[in-house]
Scaffold this active site. Structure first.
Site, PDB file in Angstrom:
ATOM      1  N   ARG A   1       0.588  -0.916   0.016  1.00  0.00           N
ATOM      2  CA  ARG A   1      -0.236   0.158   0.392  1.00  0.00           C
ATOM      3  C   ARG A   1       1.012   1.193   0.046  1.00  0.00           C
ATOM      4  O   ARG A   1       2.185   1.154  -0.040  1.00  0.00           O
ATOM      5  CB  ARG A   1      -1.236   0.181   1.415  1.00  0.00           C
ATOM      6  CG  ARG A   1      -0.511  -0.164   2.649  1.00  0.00           C
ATOM      7  CD  ARG A   1      -1.474  -1.177   3.444  1.00  0.00           C
ATOM      8  NE  ARG A   1       0.082  -1.524   5.211  1.00  0.00           N
ATOM      9  CZ  ARG A   1      -0.085  -0.532   5.843  1.00  0.00           C
ATOM     10  NH1 ARG A   1      -0.746   0.284   6.185  1.00  0.00           N
ATOM     11  NH2 ARG A   1       0.415  -0.690   6.829  1.00  0.00           N
TER      12      ARG A   1
ATOM     13  N   LYS B   1      15.103   7.843  10.676  1.00  0.00           N
ATOM     14  CA  LYS B   1      15.151   8.162   9.346  1.00  0.00           C
ATOM     15  C   LYS B   1      16.835   9.044   8.921  1.00  0.00           C
ATOM     16  O   LYS B   1      17.581   8.880   8.018  1.00  0.00           O
ATOM     17  CB  LYS B   1      14.196   8.786   9.155  1.00  0.00           C
ATOM     18  CG  LYS B   1      12.657   8.095   8.894  1.00  0.00           C
ATOM     19  CD  LYS B   1      12.760   7.256   7.650  1.00  0.00           C
ATOM     20  CE  LYS B   1      11.595   6.456   7.655  1.00  0.00           C
ATOM     21  NZ  LYS B   1      11.598   5.882   6.839  1.00  0.00           N
TER      22      LYS B   1
ATOM     23  N   TYR C   1      11.036   8.039  15.289  1.00  0.00           N
ATOM     24  CA  TYR C   1      10.739   7.637  13.984  1.00  0.00           C
ATOM     25  C   TYR C   1      11.881   8.842  13.315  1.00  0.00           C
ATOM     26  O   TYR C   1      12.588   8.153  12.008  1.00  0.00           O
ATOM     27  CB  TYR C   1       9.822   8.776  12.991  1.00  0.00           C
ATOM     28  CG  TYR C   1       9.615   8.361  12.192  1.00  0.00           C
ATOM     29  CD1 TYR C   1       9.053   7.073  11.395  1.00  0.00           C
ATOM     30  CD2 TYR C   1       9.522  10.013  10.764  1.00  0.00           C
ATOM     31  CE1 TYR C   1       8.773   6.645  10.008  1.00  0.00           C
ATOM     32  CE2 TYR C   1       8.969   9.582   9.330  1.00  0.00           C
ATOM     33  CZ  TYR C   1       8.356   8.696   9.275  1.00  0.00           C
ATOM     34  OH  TYR C   1       8.534   8.337   7.959  1.00  0.00           O
TER      35      TYR C   1
ATOM     36  N   ALA D   1      14.938   9.824  14.284  1.00  0.00           N
ATOM     37  CA  ALA D   1      16.333   9.345  14.689  1.00  0.00           C
ATOM     38  C   ALA D   1      16.607   7.791  13.290  1.00  0.00           C
ATOM     39  O   ALA D   1      18.126   7.779  13.344  1.00  0.00           O
ATOM     40  CB  ALA D   1      16.286   8.480  16.084  1.00  0.00           C
TER      41      ALA D   1
ATOM     42  N   SER E   1      12.990  10.031   5.002  1.00  0.00           N
ATOM     43  CA  SER E   1      11.894  11.428   5.667  1.00  0.00           C
ATOM     44  C   SER E   1      12.424  12.959   5.596  1.00  0.00           C
ATOM     45  O   SER E   1      13.247  12.578   6.634  1.00  0.00           O
ATOM     46  CB  SER E   1      10.726  11.122   6.336  1.00  0.00           C
ATOM     47  OG  SER E   1      10.089  12.166   7.019  1.00  0.00           O
TER      48      SER E   1
HETATM   49  P1  NAP Z   1       2.302   2.510   5.139  1.00  0.00           P
HETATM   50  O1  NAP Z   1       0.816   3.318   4.052  1.00  0.00           O
HETATM   51  O2  NAP Z   1       1.338   2.826   6.442  1.00  0.00           O
HETATM   52  O3  NAP Z   1       2.642   1.676   4.244  1.00  0.00           O
HETATM   53  C1  NAP Z   1       3.729   0.827   5.001  1.00  0.00           C
HETATM   54  C2  NAP Z   1       4.084  -0.305   4.742  1.00  0.00           C
HETATM   55  O4  NAP Z   1       4.884  -0.824   4.783  1.00  0.00           O
HETATM   56  C3  NAP Z   1       3.216  -1.143   3.971  1.00  0.00           C
HETATM   57  O5  NAP Z   1       3.278  -1.760   3.156  1.00  0.00           O
HETATM   58  C4  NAP Z   1       3.683  -1.971   5.352  1.00  0.00           C
HETATM   59  O6  NAP Z   1       3.024  -3.297   5.453  1.00  0.00           O
HETATM   60  C5  NAP Z   1       5.311  -2.322   5.078  1.00  0.00           C
HETATM   61  N1  NAP Z   1       5.766  -2.263   6.311  1.00  0.00           N
HETATM   62  C6  NAP Z   1       5.278  -2.490   7.549  1.00  0.00           C
HETATM   63  N2  NAP Z   1       6.293  -2.571   8.955  1.00  0.00           N
HETATM   64  C7  NAP Z   1       6.523  -3.667   7.473  1.00  0.00           C
HETATM   65  C8  NAP Z   1       8.065  -4.878   8.548  1.00  0.00           C
HETATM   66  N3  NAP Z   1       8.027  -5.296   9.515  1.00  0.00           N
HETATM   67  N4  NAP Z   1       8.186  -5.338   6.812  1.00  0.00           N
HETATM   68  C9  NAP Z   1       7.986  -5.742   6.207  1.00  0.00           C
HETATM   69  N5  NAP Z   1       6.470  -4.786   5.711  1.00  0.00           N
HETATM   70  C10 NAP Z   1       6.556  -3.873   6.294  1.00  0.00           C
HETATM   71  O7  NAP Z   1       3.196   4.122   4.529  1.00  0.00           O
HETATM   72  P2  NAP Z   1       3.726   4.849   3.840  1.00  0.00           P
HETATM   73  O8  NAP Z   1       3.494   6.658   4.146  1.00  0.00           O
HETATM   74  O9  NAP Z   1       3.229   4.330   2.672  1.00  0.00           O
HETATM   75  O10 NAP Z   1       5.183   5.063   4.401  1.00  0.00           O
HETATM   76  C11 NAP Z   1       6.245   4.243   3.039  1.00  0.00           C
HETATM   77  C12 NAP Z   1       7.468   4.878   3.404  1.00  0.00           C
HETATM   78  O11 NAP Z   1       7.926   5.881   2.843  1.00  0.00           O
HETATM   79  C13 NAP Z   1       7.874   4.850   4.976  1.00  0.00           C
HETATM   80  O12 NAP Z   1       9.257   4.397   5.051  1.00  0.00           O
HETATM   81  C14 NAP Z   1       7.983   6.085   5.883  1.00  0.00           C
HETATM   82  O13 NAP Z   1       8.160   5.894   6.275  1.00  0.00           O
HETATM   83  C15 NAP Z   1       8.135   7.194   4.367  1.00  0.00           C
HETATM   84  N6  NAP Z   1       7.780   7.845   4.334  1.00  0.00           N
HETATM   85  C16 NAP Z   1       6.005   8.758   4.477  1.00  0.00           C
HETATM   86  C17 NAP Z   1       5.548   9.304   4.313  1.00  0.00           C
HETATM   87  C18 NAP Z   1       3.790   9.988   5.102  1.00  0.00           C
HETATM   88  O14 NAP Z   1       3.494  11.290   4.905  1.00  0.00           O
HETATM   89  N7  NAP Z   1       3.199   9.462   4.469  1.00  0.00           N
HETATM   90  C19 NAP Z   1       6.621  10.640   5.274  1.00  0.00           C
HETATM   91  C20 NAP Z   1       8.006  10.500   4.819  1.00  0.00           C
HETATM   92  C21 NAP Z   1       8.386   9.630   4.490  1.00  0.00           C
HETATM   93  P3  NAP Z   1       1.461  -4.220   5.080  1.00  0.00           P
HETATM   94  O15 NAP Z   1       0.556  -3.240   4.649  1.00  0.00           O
HETATM   95  O16 NAP Z   1       1.881  -5.820   5.301  1.00  0.00           O
HETATM   96  O17 NAP Z   1       1.427  -3.671   6.946  1.00  0.00           O
END
Ligand code: NAP
Length: 246
Positions: A14, A158, A154, A156, A141
């Site tokens: 996702r 990143k 978080y 730390a 991030s």
């Molecule tokens: P998200 O919608 O919460 O999706 C998280 C994804 O990570 C899911 O596919 C989940 O799998 C998987 N996951 C979580 N724990 C895991 C583990 N232990 N092993 C394998 N897979 C795991 O998050 P997102 O917003 O798309 O974020 C993706 C990345 O971008 C992250 O690293 C996040 O820190 C970074 N980021 C996001 C934002 C933002 O504003 N959204 C901003 C800065 C950085 P399941 O579906 O199976 O749970």
């Protein structure tokens, strides 16, 4: 652009990971869709790629577990013959002010976001060194660059990922492998869906482009870094944040 290449995208069931997987597949890469809980969502991504004529497979693994990360990489090699592009995207948040943050919440965020990336790199790098080419892209991030109250764990993790990116880039640049990071700002996914409208409006005020980002905005930057066009870029952190952090 990525014909005959294989990409492993962690956390691709996702959000941002899903968009990255779809974008790399659209350019011809075979994709390993990693997930940890949401099997049906991961299989939906696979179906979407297959329906557009691409190749993909969903593989369950908790990237924070060294052996599971090894098995994930092994599966990718077994199925598609190599890993040319690794995107360390899997991430979690467990927010709280440090005065109230539990040790478990600190550890878990570091284990998934930072150690998870180490675990995958540790297993993929020997393959890339052997083939003398590869692309590693770590999703960090802007919080890792500027900090954020309530996200010490978080931020730390990143910031650590940025250190890992730069160090690994220096270690394996001579083998034809680039290592870069993409630092998203505020992107609309499940991770940010808990924030109320007021918080989103306030966030927009601090963004030069006055809008939140989409997963596709991040996927576009990842595709560029994974492509031949980025062959001379390594050890960099590219912020994709609409002008939130400069
Ligand atoms: P998200 O919608 O919460 O999706 C998280 C994804 O990570 C899911 O596919 C989940 O799998 C998987 N996951 C979580 N724990 C895991 C583990 N232990 N092993 C394998 N897979 C795991 O998050 P997102 O917003 O798309 O974020 C993706 C990345 O971008 C992250 O690293 C996040 O820190 C970074 N980021 C996001 C934002 C933002 O504003 N959204 C901003 C800065 C950085 P399941 O579906 O199976 O749970």
């Amino acid at each position: 652009m990525f014909k005959n290449k294989t990409a492993l995208v962690t956390g691709a069931s996702r959000g941002i990971g899903r968009a990255i997987a779809l974008a790399l597949a659209e350019e011809g890469a075979a994709i390993v869709i990693n997930y940890v809980n949401n099997r049906s969502l991961a299989e939906e991504v696979v179906r979407e790629i297959e329906e557009s004529g691409g190749k993909a497979l969903a593989v369950c693994a908790d990237v924070s577990n060294f052996e599971e990360a090894g098995a994930l990489v092994g599966k990718a090699k077994e199925l598609f013959g190599s890993v040319d592009i690794l995107v360390n995207n899997a991430g979690v948040t467990k927010d709280g002010l440090i005065m109230r943050m539990t040790e478990e919440d600190f550890d878990r965020v570091l284990e998934v976001n930072l150690k998870g990336a180490f675990n995958c790199c540790r297993h993929v790098v020997p393959l890339m060194v052997k083939q003398r080419s590869g692309r590693i892209i770590n999703i960090t991030s802007i919080v890792g660059l500027v900090g954020n109250a309530g996200q010490a764990n978080y931020a730390a993790s990143k910031a650590g990922l940025i250190g890992l990116t730069k160090s690994l880039a220096k270690e394996i640049g001579s083998r034809g492998i680039t290592v870069n990071a993409v630092a998203p700002g505020f992107i609309e996914t499940d991770m940010t869906s808990g924030l109320n409208e007021k918080m989103k409006e306030d966030a927009k005020e601090n963004i030069a482009l006055k809008k939140l980002g989409t997963p596709v905005d991040i996927a576009n930057a990842v595709c560029f870094l994974a492509s031949e066009k980025a062959a001379y870029i390594t050890g960099q952190v590219i912020s994709v944040d609409g002008g939130m952090s400069f």
